[in-house]
Scaffold this motif. Structure first.
Motif, PDB file in Angstrom:
ATOM      1  N   GLU A 248     -59.409  63.118  79.646  1.00  0.00           N
ATOM      2  CA  GLU A 248     -59.412  61.760  79.729  1.00  0.00           C
ATOM      3  C   GLU A 248     -58.647  60.772  79.163  1.00  0.00           C
ATOM      4  O   GLU A 248     -58.243  59.840  79.551  1.00  0.00           O
ATOM      5  CB  GLU A 248     -61.080  61.404  79.611  1.00  0.00           C
ATOM      6  N   GLU A 249     -58.185  61.422  77.892  1.00  0.00           N
ATOM      7  CA  GLU A 249     -57.373  60.651  77.165  1.00  0.00           C
ATOM      8  C   GLU A 249     -55.878  60.657  77.758  1.00  0.00           C
ATOM      9  O   GLU A 249     -55.088  59.891  77.685  1.00  0.00           O
ATOM     10  CB  GLU A 249     -57.379  61.029  75.591  1.00  0.00           C
TER      11      GLU A 249
ATOM     12  N   TYR B 210     -55.836  58.509  80.808  1.00  0.00           N
ATOM     13  CA  TYR B 210     -55.999  56.869  80.317  1.00  0.00           C
ATOM     14  C   TYR B 210     -54.583  56.578  79.844  1.00  0.00           C
ATOM     15  O   TYR B 210     -53.794  55.612  80.246  1.00  0.00           O
ATOM     16  CB  TYR B 210     -56.912  56.655  79.255  1.00  0.00           C
TER      17      TYR B 210
END
Length: 374
Positions: free
Chosen positions: A252-253, A256
């Motif tokens: 997810e990071e 992002y």
């Protein structure tokens, strides 16, 4: 295998300088429960076992009580005052007779519903007529019909064998005749060209090398994939969990951060296009055409280089005059300089400065002028 299955066993070495960190105290070791937690867990398991024994004793009173005390005595569970009523011997015998009758009826029903089942008897002198030859028996097929049906089934099996032989010529022919001969299907005159053994071996080797290279490329490009091995004793530490491994960001990071960088790049491109319209537009489409922003019909009139330089000079002179006017009108404003060694005397404290009145005199003079004006 023993070292892998029992890491708690100490390592024996004759090298007095050998050192190693403890397997259970390493940074990536799973959390160990302390002595109090282990003791508490043992107590919980003992309580659970005791409760289970009590539940079994309660649910199964017919199980005998086992004890090592020869002097222990107890009353019978079934003879106690609160025990449910027990049936007597006559009732038990009557119930057994009823069950025996039901079993006999069941056997008769099975014999009636399944006449094809043979009759078993221990009386050698007993006789009976055949069920299938009785007057009311259904019609049976004759021997000719049975033979005809058998012939049809054999023909169908032969046709199936021929169909398999035609569809699968690679299947070998099995025969019990040692003198039978035939030419090979693959060596016939009309057979397609076959590759020789060397070419087949070379092609196999090429495919194996390609598969090995593909595996190496996958292992290099995807180190996160686990290593599969058939050696149960093989051990290795994880590349991503090692002590010197850089901190990993999750999926997810990473997504992002990628999105933020793409947005920043797009914003930067828009800012550059807005701030520098003189920059040309770059495209890979040779058929794209566009008019110049500065040469369009509705574009404002552009000043040439000489006029731009003259306007800049006028603006600089006006700024310098404005600064001089402020310095003259406001001598109380301090002088700002970036030179730490610069020094100057105060304009109001110089020798030739006119005498200054103090604040009380200035206040008194102002009061007199206001009274006079009134």
């Amino acid at each position: 295998a023993v070292d892998f299955a029992h890491p708690e066993v100490g390592v024996v070495t004759s090298d007095t300088t050998a050192t190693a960190h403890c397997y259970f105290d390493r940074a990536s070791a799973p959390e160990q429960e302390d002595l109090e937690a282990a003791e508490y867990r043992r107590q919980v398991l003992e309580d659970a076992a005791a409760l289970k024994k009590l539940a079994v004793d309660f649910a199964h009173p017919e199980l005998g009580v086992v004890t090592s005390d020869p002097t222990a005595t107890a009353r019978c569970y079934f003879d106690r005052a609160s025990a449910p009523q027990q049936e007597d011997k006559e009732e038990v015998e009557y119930r057994r007779q009823v069950l025996a009758d039901a079993m006999a009826l069941k056997k008769l029903a099975v014999d009636y519903a399944h006449p094809e089942l043979a009759v078993v008897t221990s009386d050698t002198a007993s006789t009976a007529r055949c069920y299938f030859d009785r007057a009311s028996a259904p019609q049976q097929e004759s021997l000719v019909d049975v033979q005809y049906r058998q012939q049809v089934l054999e023909d169908a099996a032969a046709l199936k064998s021929l169909a398999v032989d035609f569809a699968h010529p690679e299947v070998g022919v099995v025969t019990s005749d040692t003198t039978a001969t035939a030419h090979c299907y693959f060596d016939r005159a009309s057979a397609p060209e076959q590759e020789d053994l060397e070419a087949a071996e070379y092609r196999r080797q090429v495919l194996e090398d390609a598969a090995a290279l593909k595996k190496l490329a996958v292992d290099y490009a995807h180190p996160e994939l686990g290593v599969v091995t058939s050696d149960p004793t093989a051990t290795a530490r994880c590349y991503f969990d090692r002590a010197s491994a850089p901190e990993q960001e999750d999926t997810e990071e990473a997504d992002y951060r990628r999105q933020v960088l793409e947005d920043a790049a797009a914003l930067k491109k828009l800012a550059v296009d807005y701030a520098h319209p003189e920059l040309g537009v770059v495209t890979t489409d040779p058929s794209v055409t566009a008019r110049c922003y500065f040469d369009r019909a509705s574009a404002p009139q552009q000043e040439d280089s000489e006029e731009d330089e003259y306007r800049r000079q006028v603006s600089e002179d006006a700024a310098a005059l404005k600064k001089l006017a402020i310095d003259y009108a406001h001598p109380e404003l301090g002088v700002v300089t970036s030179d730490p060694s610069a020094s100057a005397r105060c304009y109001f404290d110089r020798v030739s400065a006119p005498q200054q009145e103090d604040p009380e005199e200035a206040e008194y003079r102002q009061q007199v002028l206001e009274d006079a004006a009134a």
